[in-house]
Design an enzyme around this catalytic site. Structure first.
Site, PDB file in Angstrom:
ATOM      1  N   LYS A   1       0.848  -1.188   0.000  1.00 28.61           N
ATOM      2  CA  LYS A   1       0.000   0.000   0.000  1.00 28.61           C
ATOM      3  C   LYS A   1       0.875   1.226   0.000  1.00 28.61           C
ATOM      4  CE  LYS A   1      -3.901   2.136   0.178  1.00 28.61           C
ATOM      5  NZ  LYS A   1      -3.401   2.829  -1.047  1.00 28.61           N
TER       6      LYS A   1
ATOM      7  N   GLN B   1       7.191   3.914   3.905  1.00 29.99           N
ATOM      8  CA  GLN B   1       5.783   3.507   3.918  1.00 29.99           C
ATOM      9  C   GLN B   1       5.569   2.245   4.759  1.00 29.99           C
ATOM     10  OE1 GLN B   1       3.864   5.542   1.333  1.00 29.99           O
ATOM     11  NE2 GLN B   1       2.222   5.112   2.772  1.00 29.99           N
TER      12      GLN B   1
ATOM     13  N   LYS C   1       5.412   3.469   8.392  1.00 27.00           N
ATOM     14  CA  LYS C   1       4.254   4.359   8.544  1.00 27.00           C
ATOM     15  C   LYS C   1       2.971   3.534   8.585  1.00 27.00           C
ATOM     16  CE  LYS C   1       4.038   7.521   5.337  1.00 27.00           C
ATOM     17  NZ  LYS C   1       3.692   8.564   4.335  1.00 27.00           N
TER      18      LYS C   1
ATOM     19  N   LYS D   1       5.385   1.660  -3.076  1.00 23.79           N
ATOM     20  CA  LYS D   1       5.306   3.017  -3.655  1.00 23.79           C
ATOM     21  C   LYS D   1       5.553   2.923  -5.145  1.00 23.79           C
ATOM     22  CE  LYS D   1       4.676   7.225  -2.066  1.00 23.79           C
ATOM     23  NZ  LYS D   1       4.062   7.675  -0.804  1.00 23.79           N
TER      24      LYS D   1
ATOM     25  N   GLY E   1      -2.704   8.196  -4.389  1.00 22.30           N
ATOM     26  CA  GLY E   1      -2.008   9.369  -4.912  1.00 22.30           C
ATOM     27  C   GLY E   1      -0.786   9.738  -4.092  1.00 22.30           C
ATOM     28  N   ASP E   2      -0.028  10.676  -4.619  1.00 29.10           N
ATOM     29  CA  ASP E   2       1.101  11.308  -3.928  1.00 29.10           C
ATOM     30  C   ASP E   2       1.327  12.601  -4.728  1.00 29.10           C
ATOM     31  OD1 ASP E   2       3.285  10.507  -1.750  1.00 29.10           O
ATOM     32  OD2 ASP E   2       4.386  11.488  -3.346  1.00 29.10           O
TER      33      ASP E   2
ATOM     34  N   THR F   1      -4.436  13.625   5.001  1.00 32.99           N
ATOM     35  CA  THR F   1      -3.012  13.792   5.354  1.00 32.99           C
ATOM     36  C   THR F   1      -2.819  15.083   6.146  1.00 32.99           C
ATOM     37  OG1 THR F   1      -2.483  12.632   3.311  1.00 32.99           O
ATOM     38  CG2 THR F   1      -0.658  13.689   4.464  1.00 32.99           C
TER      39      THR F   1
ATOM     40  N   ASN G   1      -2.251  19.403  -1.939  1.00 31.21           N
ATOM     41  CA  ASN G   1      -3.279  18.748  -1.121  1.00 31.21           C
ATOM     42  C   ASN G   1      -2.935  18.733   0.376  1.00 31.21           C
ATOM     43  OD1 ASN G   1      -3.760  15.808   0.194  1.00 31.21           O
ATOM     44  ND2 ASN G   1      -5.616  16.521  -0.807  1.00 31.21           N
TER      45      ASN G   1
ATOM     46  N   SER H   1      -6.858   5.825   3.630  1.00 33.00           N
ATOM     47  CA  SER H   1      -6.925   4.905   2.494  1.00 33.00           C
ATOM     48  C   SER H   1      -7.362   3.521   2.978  1.00 33.00           C
ATOM     49  CB  SER H   1      -5.555   4.779   1.816  1.00 33.00           C
ATOM     50  OG  SER H   1      -5.333   5.852   0.938  1.00 33.00           O
TER      51      SER H   1
HETATM   52  N1  GLU Z   1       1.153   8.979  -0.662  1.00 31.44           N
HETATM   53  C1  GLU Z   1       0.591   8.987   0.658  1.00 31.44           C
HETATM   54  C2  GLU Z   1       1.669   8.688   1.672  1.00 31.44           C
HETATM   55  O1  GLU Z   1       2.787   9.135   1.516  1.00 31.44           O
HETATM   56  C3  GLU Z   1      -0.655   8.121   0.768  1.00 31.44           C
HETATM   57  C4  GLU Z   1      -0.507   6.689   0.395  1.00 31.44           C
HETATM   58  C5  GLU Z   1      -1.803   5.907   0.348  1.00 31.44           C
HETATM   59  O2  GLU Z   1      -2.859   6.461   0.673  1.00 31.44           O
HETATM   60  O3  GLU Z   1      -1.742   4.744  -0.025  1.00 31.44           O
HETATM   61  O4  GLU Z   1       1.482   8.058   2.683  1.00 31.44           O
END
Ligand code: GLU
Length: 448
Positions: free
Chosen positions: A93, A114, A117, A129, A168-169, A213, A244, A380
């Site tokens: 994810k 990630q 996190k 990612k 997204g990112d 976020t 965002n 998410s």
């Molecule tokens: N890109 C965001 C992050 O850095 C969200 C990732 C997601 O929702 O999967 O955590």
């Protein structure tokens, strides 16, 4: 920064040698490894099972060609990436980034962060990612659509609601997710809502995902201040970026009684002592996709400084919400000197190691990205939960869940830091807290 023990230093040197030239990835790995010495002492089986070495090696890395046609009919070629880093806790994810700076080292640093996190959120999600060196700036909506379709044509075969779930990112928002979802549906002939998050409301998206976020980062800072018997009320804040994350950080700060006096984009900064006009920023950036410089033509008392450094604007709380390594050691010193008492990282790895050291030495409330900005990915996971049960929750209910998750992440990071004798050090608390959850699952799954 802590010195790496001999064993961990050897692991780090190996990561560097095996991944040459990927500086951001080295930086992200080093920061986590610096926290792990005491963990290996406490859990010797993690060392025996070589969990750290395994975590540093992505489970799978995909690099592919993305050919597309621009509006003039010219053929363009970009490079696409998806790094499926770790699936110990759930399907891979993590977001997709479209930015010209993207290369393997950026995607790997983001995928690595990630893992921890996502573990900290307590939700069943692994770490991954993706992205491309495609530059969305100045592209027409049709060009964006054709690019997203081509990108997904290759990526689709690697995805699935139980396999890998992008979102997204930077450079990828609701519009891009829509185009990618449409193409995934067409290729697979499946309406698989749970394969992407950040979808539109009305076709599987979750309320609060757009805001998550930014809101989450503010909730995290609220908790850090609470732990110090302080609050956001009346605080002067600076938020870098105007995308965002920045927009919804400003929105929640305003709701909780703080005042934001500056924001920025990659060209320059806006300083508005009266308080940033958020409705205007939303119109400029979300609707009209313009530059932040235009803000000054609507407010004569606001100052636009082309190429300005936002960290020189005195503030009590700083929210780096633009991109990696945007605060260096000198900027961190300036912030502390000007009276900054807290930093909430809305972006991923926005502070260089020198900057982190300055914040930790000054003992200000420093919330590293992998804890502070986890609200996006956590929401998410809430979107996936709604998709799985074909349900959709109210804004209030979802926001309350987000708040609980952020409060929980703060508690985990705080308590873990206490347990390992580093009171108030959220870097250590977040790294160790996230690592232990992943490591336990990896040991349980055997050598895979
Ligand atoms: N890109 C965001 C992050 O850095 C969200 C990732 C997601 O929702 O999967 O955590």
């Amino acid at each position: 920064m802590a010195v790496l023990g001999e064993k961990i230093e050897a692991i780090y040197q190996q990561v560097k040698a095996r991944n040459p030239g990927e500086e951001e990835f080295h930086q992200a790995v080093k920061e986590v490894l610096e926290s792990l010495g005491p963990v290996l002492v406490k859990y010797p089986d993690f060392a025996e099972q070589r969990i750290i070495e395994r975590i540093c090696e992505p489970e799978r890395q995909i690099i592919f060609r993305v050919p597309w046609q621009d509006d003039k009919g010219q053929v363009q070629i970009n490079r696409g990436f998806r790094v499926e880093f770790n699936s110990a806790l759930g399907p891979y994810k993590g977001g997709i980034r479209f930015h010209p700076s993207v290369y393997l080292g950026i995607i790997k640093f983001l995928g690595f962060e990630q893992i921890f996190k996502n573990a900290l959120t307590g939700m069943p999600i692994g770490g991954g990612k993706g992205g491309s060196d495609f530059d969305p700036k100045g592209k027409s909506s049709n060009e964006i659509m054709r690019f997203c379709q081509s990108f997904m044509t290759e990526l689709a075969r690697h995805l699935g609601e139980h396999t890998d779930v992008p979102a997204g990112d930077i450079g990828v928002g609701g519009r891009e997710i829509g185009y990618m979802f449409g193409q995934y549906k067409r290729i697979t002939n499946r309406y698989e809502s749970g394969v992407l998050t950040g979808k539109g409301i009305g076709w599987g998206g979750s309320l609060v995902r757009t805001e998550a976020t930014g809101y989450g980062t503010v909730f995290f800072v609220r908790e850090m201040l609470k732990a110090r018997k302080n609050s956001l009320e009346g605080k002067t804040c600076v938020v870098s970026g105007s995308g965002n994350v920045a927009i919804y950080t400003i929105e929640k700060l305003n709701q909780l009684g703080a005042k934001v006096i500056a924001c920025s984009d990659s060209n320059g900064i806006i300083v508005h002592e009266k308080g940033i006009d958020l409705a205007l920023v939303k119109t400029l950036k979300e609707v009209e996709r313009r530059r932040i410089a235009d803000y000054a033509s609507y407010h004569k008392d606001a100052k636009y400084i082309a190429g300005g450094n936002i960290w020189e604007v005195p503030c009590e709380i700083a929210f780096p919400s633009a991109t990696q390594n945007e605060i260096n050691g000198k900027d961190a010193k300036t912030l502390v000197k000007n009276g900054c008492i807290a930093v909430g990282e809305g972006a991923n790895m926005p502070t260089t190691p020198e900057g982190v050291k300055v914040f930790l030495d000054a003992k200000i409330a420093y919330g590293p990205g992998k804890a502070a900005n986890a609200g996006g990915v956590a929401t998410s996971a809430l979107e996936m939960q709604q998709n799985a049960s074909r349900d959709s929750w109210s804004f209030e209910f979802t926001e309350k869940k987000l708040d609980e998750i952020m409060t929980g992440i703060h508690a985990t990071a705080w308590e873990t830091a206490e347990e390992f004798g580093a009171s108030g050090n959220y870097v250590l608390g977040a790294n160790i807290g996230g690592f232990i959850k992943v490591a336990r699952a990896m040991v349980a799954h055997g050598l895979i």
